[in-house]
Write a protein that holds these residues in place. Sequence first.
Motif, PDB file in Angstrom:
ATOM      1  N   CYS A  18       0.828  -1.202   0.000  1.00 37.21           N
ATOM      2  CA  CYS A  18       0.000   0.000   0.000  1.00 37.21           C
ATOM      3  C   CYS A  18       0.866   1.256   0.000  1.00 37.21           C
ATOM      4  O   CYS A  18       2.072   1.195   0.214  1.00 37.21           O
ATOM      5  CB  CYS A  18      -0.901   0.000   1.242  1.00 37.21           C
ATOM      6  N   GLY A  19       0.250   2.392  -0.226  1.00 41.34           N
ATOM      7  CA  GLY A  19       0.945   3.667  -0.121  1.00 41.34           C
ATOM      8  C   GLY A  19       1.165   4.370  -1.442  1.00 41.34           C
ATOM      9  O   GLY A  19       1.992   5.262  -1.534  1.00 41.34           O
ATOM     10  N   CYS A  20       0.464   3.981  -2.482  1.00 42.60           N
ATOM     11  CA  CYS A  20       0.596   4.568  -3.813  1.00 42.60           C
ATOM     12  C   CYS A  20       2.034   4.497  -4.310  1.00 42.60           C
ATOM     13  O   CYS A  20       2.573   5.424  -4.891  1.00 42.60           O
ATOM     14  CB  CYS A  20       0.057   6.004  -3.863  1.00 42.60           C
ATOM     15  N   CYS A  48      -6.303  -1.105   1.212  1.00 40.42           N
ATOM     16  CA  CYS A  48      -5.237  -0.179   1.592  1.00 40.42           C
ATOM     17  C   CYS A  48      -5.834   1.109   2.158  1.00 40.42           C
ATOM     18  O   CYS A  48      -6.602   1.792   1.468  1.00 40.42           O
ATOM     19  CB  CYS A  48      -4.361   0.149   0.386  1.00 40.42           C
ATOM     20  N   GLU A  50      -3.962   3.681   3.002  1.00 42.83           N
ATOM     21  CA  GLU A  50      -3.204   4.704   2.284  1.00 42.83           C
ATOM     22  C   GLU A  50      -2.971   4.175   0.883  1.00 42.83           C
ATOM     23  O   GLU A  50      -2.242   3.212   0.689  1.00 42.83           O
ATOM     24  CB  GLU A  50      -1.870   4.972   2.970  1.00 42.83           C
ATOM     25  N   SER A  51      -3.616   4.793  -0.085  1.00 36.97           N
ATOM     26  CA  SER A  51      -3.547   4.301  -1.451  1.00 36.97           C
ATOM     27  C   SER A  51      -3.597   5.460  -2.423  1.00 36.97           C
ATOM     28  O   SER A  51      -3.750   6.611  -2.031  1.00 36.97           O
ATOM     29  CB  SER A  51      -4.725   3.342  -1.705  1.00 36.97           C
ATOM     30  N   CYS A  52      -3.500   5.131  -3.686  1.00 37.38           N
ATOM     31  CA  CYS A  52      -3.632   6.142  -4.727  1.00 37.38           C
ATOM     32  C   CYS A  52      -5.085   6.597  -4.825  1.00 37.38           C
ATOM     33  O   CYS A  52      -5.994   5.910  -4.350  1.00 37.38           O
ATOM     34  CB  CYS A  52      -3.218   5.555  -6.075  1.00 37.38           C
TER      35      CYS A  52
END
Length: 150
Positions: A18-20, A48, A50-52
């Motif tokens: 995750c996390g873009c 996620c 934290e994602s895009c």
Amino acid sequence: AAPGFEEQRYRVSWYRECGCTGMEIEAVTLLLGLVAQIGAPRVRTNRCAESCTWPQTTRSVLDQVEVQDESSLWPRTPQEMPASVGEALVLVVHAAFEGVCGLPYGLRVPSRVEEVDLHEAGHGLYRVSRSMLETSRVGQDAVDRCNTQF
């Protein structure tokens, strides 16, 4: 499809970073294609926090395949293995942050070394690791993880 398994009996559980990150973008792109090929009911992935910010069509597909509890992606005991004849489960880890053949905590499956008599492929379980590493040498700890977890 692998010998002995009908294509429609495959399920895919895909853990993504995750996390873009580039790894998440790559994983989501592959997941979209997979869902288009085999259908959303046979694909699961972690949600996620934290994602895009995905386009609505992508977000809609992800909403269909994401699970709240990422530990539910993988069988945790031999009894949860896809033992039914003709059923197969492909377990994919698509993350760089755990290192080569690393598994996030909670996604441990019985070690292949400990379950020698399981013959996973014969029981329909396939493990795939997509690791990202730029090096000229893979350390022994990574080799051991690959040999016992994938």
